[in-house]
Design a protein around this motif. Structure first.
Motif, PDB file in Angstrom:
ATOM      1  N   ASN A 176       0.833  -1.213   0.000  1.00  0.00           N
ATOM      2  CA  ASN A 176       0.000   0.000   0.000  1.00  0.00           C
ATOM      3  C   ASN A 176       0.864   1.258   0.000  1.00  0.00           C
ATOM      4  OD1 ASN A 176      -2.444  -1.384  -0.016  1.00  0.00           O
ATOM      5  ND2 ASN A 176      -2.562  -1.464   2.218  1.00  0.00           N
ATOM      6  N   LEU A 177       1.907   1.259   0.809  1.00  0.00           N
ATOM      7  CA  LEU A 177       2.814   2.409   0.847  1.00  0.00           C
ATOM      8  C   LEU A 177       3.546   2.575  -0.485  1.00  0.00           C
ATOM      9  CD1 LEU A 177       4.338   1.958   4.426  1.00  0.00           C
ATOM     10  CD2 LEU A 177       2.682   3.684   3.693  1.00  0.00           C
ATOM     11  N   HIS A 178       3.949   1.443  -1.074  1.00  0.00           N
ATOM     12  CA  HIS A 178       4.650   1.495  -2.355  1.00  0.00           C
ATOM     13  C   HIS A 178       3.734   2.013  -3.463  1.00  0.00           C
ATOM     14  CE1 HIS A 178       7.578   0.634  -5.387  1.00  0.00           C
ATOM     15  NE2 HIS A 178       6.848  -0.323  -5.950  1.00  0.00           N
ATOM     16  N   ILE A 179       2.499   1.587  -3.440  1.00  0.00           N
ATOM     17  CA  ILE A 179       1.534   2.059  -4.445  1.00  0.00           C
ATOM     18  C   ILE A 179       1.327   3.568  -4.328  1.00  0.00           C
ATOM     19  CG2 ILE A 179      -0.905   1.967  -5.119  1.00  0.00           C
ATOM     20  CD1 ILE A 179      -0.841  -1.032  -4.396  1.00  0.00           C
ATOM     21  N   LYS A 180       1.237   4.054  -3.109  1.00  0.00           N
ATOM     22  CA  LYS A 180       1.063   5.502  -2.909  1.00  0.00           C
ATOM     23  C   LYS A 180       2.256   6.288  -3.438  1.00  0.00           C
ATOM     24  CE  LYS A 180      -1.992   5.163   1.116  1.00  0.00           C
ATOM     25  NZ  LYS A 180      -2.146   5.417   2.577  1.00  0.00           N
ATOM     26  N   ASP A 181       3.454   5.734  -3.258  1.00  0.00           N
ATOM     27  CA  ASP A 181       4.644   6.398  -3.802  1.00  0.00           C
ATOM     28  C   ASP A 181       4.616   6.407  -5.330  1.00  0.00           C
ATOM     29  OD1 ASP A 181       5.723   7.033  -1.353  1.00  0.00           O
ATOM     30  OD2 ASP A 181       6.910   5.191  -1.212  1.00  0.00           O
ATOM     31  N   LEU A 182       4.171   5.305  -5.930  1.00  0.00           N
ATOM     32  CA  LEU A 182       4.111   5.227  -7.389  1.00  0.00           C
ATOM     33  C   LEU A 182       3.067   6.198  -7.948  1.00  0.00           C
ATOM     34  CD1 LEU A 182       4.314   1.353  -7.964  1.00  0.00           C
ATOM     35  CD2 LEU A 182       6.129   3.028  -8.335  1.00  0.00           C
ATOM     36  N   GLU A 183       1.994   6.390  -7.219  1.00  0.00           N
ATOM     37  CA  GLU A 183       0.916   7.262  -7.692  1.00  0.00           C
ATOM     38  C   GLU A 183       1.312   8.742  -7.678  1.00  0.00           C
ATOM     39  OE1 GLU A 183      -3.050   4.642  -6.463  1.00  0.00           O
ATOM     40  OE2 GLU A 183      -2.202   6.101  -5.036  1.00  0.00           O
ATOM     41  N   LYS A 184       2.358   9.100  -6.969  1.00  0.00           N
ATOM     42  CA  LYS A 184       2.789  10.492  -6.898  1.00  0.00           C
ATOM     43  C   LYS A 184       3.449  10.959  -8.191  1.00  0.00           C
ATOM     44  CE  LYS A 184       3.590  10.325  -1.908  1.00  0.00           C
ATOM     45  NZ  LYS A 184       4.624  10.401  -0.830  1.00  0.00           N
ATOM     46  N   ASP A 185       3.953  10.031  -8.964  1.00  0.00           N
ATOM     47  CA  ASP A 185       4.664  10.366 -10.201  1.00  0.00           C
ATOM     48  C   ASP A 185       3.819   9.918 -11.397  1.00  0.00           C
ATOM     49  OD1 ASP A 185       6.402  10.715 -12.343  1.00  0.00           O
ATOM     50  OD2 ASP A 185       8.158  10.069 -11.201  1.00  0.00           O
ATOM     51  N   ASN A 186       3.617  10.817 -12.330  1.00  0.00           N
ATOM     52  CA  ASN A 186       2.812  10.492 -13.519  1.00  0.00           C
ATOM     53  C   ASN A 186       3.414   9.342 -14.314  1.00  0.00           C
ATOM     54  OD1 ASN A 186       0.851  12.455 -13.026  1.00  0.00           O
ATOM     55  ND2 ASN A 186       2.048  14.051 -14.070  1.00  0.00           N
ATOM     56  N   LYS A 187       4.744   9.216 -14.265  1.00  0.00           N
ATOM     57  CA  LYS A 187       5.406   8.171 -15.042  1.00  0.00           C
ATOM     58  C   LYS A 187       5.140   6.773 -14.479  1.00  0.00           C
ATOM     59  CE  LYS A 187       9.218  11.170 -16.521  1.00  0.00           C
ATOM     60  NZ  LYS A 187      10.687  11.365 -16.486  1.00  0.00           N
TER      61      LYS A 187
ATOM     62  N   LYS B  23       2.256   6.024 -12.547  1.00  0.00           N
ATOM     63  CA  LYS B  23       0.857   5.831 -12.173  1.00  0.00           C
ATOM     64  C   LYS B  23       0.273   4.562 -12.790  1.00  0.00           C
ATOM     65  CE  LYS B  23      -0.797  10.450 -10.978  1.00  0.00           C
ATOM     66  NZ  LYS B  23      -1.758  11.525 -11.314  1.00  0.00           N
ATOM     67  N   LYS B  24       0.695   4.249 -14.003  1.00  0.00           N
ATOM     68  CA  LYS B  24       0.193   3.042 -14.659  1.00  0.00           C
ATOM     69  C   LYS B  24       0.659   1.793 -13.899  1.00  0.00           C
ATOM     70  CE  LYS B  24      -0.001   0.719 -19.146  1.00  0.00           C
ATOM     71  NZ  LYS B  24       0.438   0.766 -20.578  1.00  0.00           N
ATOM     72  N   ALA B  25       1.922   1.802 -13.469  1.00  0.00           N
ATOM     73  CA  ALA B  25       2.447   0.668 -12.699  1.00  0.00           C
ATOM     74  C   ALA B  25       1.726   0.558 -11.358  1.00  0.00           C
ATOM     75  CB  ALA B  25       3.948   0.845 -12.483  1.00  0.00           C
ATOM     76  N   ALA B  26       1.387   1.705 -10.765  1.00  0.00           N
ATOM     77  CA  ALA B  26       0.663   1.706  -9.499  1.00  0.00           C
ATOM     78  C   ALA B  26      -0.715   1.080  -9.660  1.00  0.00           C
ATOM     79  CB  ALA B  26       0.547   3.134  -8.970  1.00  0.00           C
ATOM     80  N   ALA B  27      -1.397   1.417 -10.750  1.00  0.00           N
ATOM     81  CA  ALA B  27      -2.731   0.867 -10.997  1.00  0.00           C
ATOM     82  C   ALA B  27      -2.663  -0.644 -11.218  1.00  0.00           C
ATOM     83  CB  ALA B  27      -3.351   1.558 -12.209  1.00  0.00           C
ATOM     84  N   GLU B  28      -1.633  -1.097 -11.942  1.00  0.00           N
ATOM     85  CA  GLU B  28      -1.473  -2.527 -12.202  1.00  0.00           C
ATOM     86  C   GLU B  28      -1.179  -3.282 -10.901  1.00  0.00           C
ATOM     87  OE1 GLU B  28      -1.568  -5.805 -14.750  1.00  0.00           O
ATOM     88  OE2 GLU B  28      -2.051  -3.691 -15.170  1.00  0.00           O
ATOM     89  N   LEU B  29      -0.314  -2.695 -10.069  1.00  0.00           N
ATOM     90  CA  LEU B  29       0.025  -3.326  -8.800  1.00  0.00           C
ATOM     91  C   LEU B  29      -1.176  -3.353  -7.855  1.00  0.00           C
ATOM     92  CD1 LEU B  29       2.173  -4.609  -7.018  1.00  0.00           C
ATOM     93  CD2 LEU B  29       2.889  -2.318  -6.318  1.00  0.00           C
TER      94      LEU B  29
END
Length: 281
Positions: free
Chosen positions: A134-145, A147-153
């Motif tokens: 959950n913490l890692h996903i939130k970090d990924l969502e902060k960067d537009n580059k 965000k797609k990886a965050a959604a997949e995860l």
């Protein structure tokens, strides 16, 4: 008491002991069995001469003597089990069963390796996997580059957590053994030897290892075990398959790649892990 002490040059501080294997090896070496207890008996004899005056009327006087012996027996019972690991290691070494070389010729044989010991308690880590993702996903969502990886995860997070929790994790360990080579910067290169540990065979509690040391324990450690896997030794065999067997095979491959031995590492089944304590002088 001090003059009766043995001249002890070192003491083994055992961190891990595979007791069933140690008992089996010990029994095979002595032909009798494993130790349960040791009995020490000592006997001290004390002989004293006793004299008594004898009166002989009207003739003369004299003395009569006899020897009086007293025997004192002392018995001590000791727990013999703690003596077996070191005795076993010393005897196996004397007989030539232990090698200190790490190569493919030692596959299936006993090796004694020394180096840096690393341990990760994955069993504890998997309980924290959900919050960590959950913490890692939130970090990924902060960067537009990313965000797609965050959604997949985020989409696959539940399956990942369920998969990890279903695997019977133990303690993952490895020892880094210097091989005498250096890289272009002059830094020493080490071979990785991978293993798993049984919690029941740990000497002491394994729960605070990572809290105290991080991933690697301080100092030099020794590992005695059977070398049973070589780097890049993947084995394949063509046989008739069905969808179920193929699925099981893929699952095993996935588990090994995800949490198992790295392809570049050796594999060992540990029997004893210890460090050597020496006196000040």
């Amino acid at each position: 008491m001090a003059q009766d002490l043995q001249n002890i040059e070192s003491i083994f501080d055992f961190f891990y002991l595979d007791n069933p294997k140690i008992k089996s090896f010990y029994a095979q070496l002595n032909g009798l069995g494993a130790l349960n207890s040791l009995k020490s008996t000592s006997q001290i004899g004390d002989t004293r001469k006793m004299e008594a005056t004898v009166g002989i009327p009207t003739v003369t006087g004299g003395k009569m003597a006899n020897d009086h012996s007293v025997n004192t027996t002392s018995e001590h019972l000791y727990d013999g089990i703690p003596t077996m690991p070191r005795e076993m290691i010393n005897r196996l070494d004397e007989l030539g069963f232990i090698s200190r070389e790490l190569n493919q010729d030692m596959l299936g044989n006993l090796v004694l390796l020394s180096g840096k010991l690393g341990i990760i308690d994955i069993g504890v880590s998997k309980e924290l996997l959900g919050p960590a993702l959950n913490l890692h996903i939130k970090d990924l969502e902060k960067d537009n580059k990313t965000k797609k990886a965050a959604a997949e995860l985020k989409k696959n997070k539940e399956d990942i957590v369920t998969f990890c929790k279903a695997i019977p994790f133990g303690l993952e360990a490895k020892v880094l053994v210097k091989n005498g080579e250096t890289d272009s910067d002059g830094v020493g290169i080490a071979d990785e030897v991978w293993m798993t540990l049984n919690r029941d065979e740990m000497v002491g509690s394994p729960h605070d290892i990572n809290f105290k040391h991080g991933e690697y324990l301080a100092g030099e450690w020794y590992v005695l075990g059977v070398l049973d896997a070589l780097p890049y030794d993947g084995f394949t065999f063509n046989s008739d398959q069905n969808e179920f067997r193929e699925g099981i095979g893929m699952l095993i491959k996935l588990m090994k790649e995800f949490v198992g031995r790295p392809e570049s590492a050796y594999g060992i089944t540990p029997i004893a892990i210890f460090r050597v304590l020496k006196p000040r002088n």
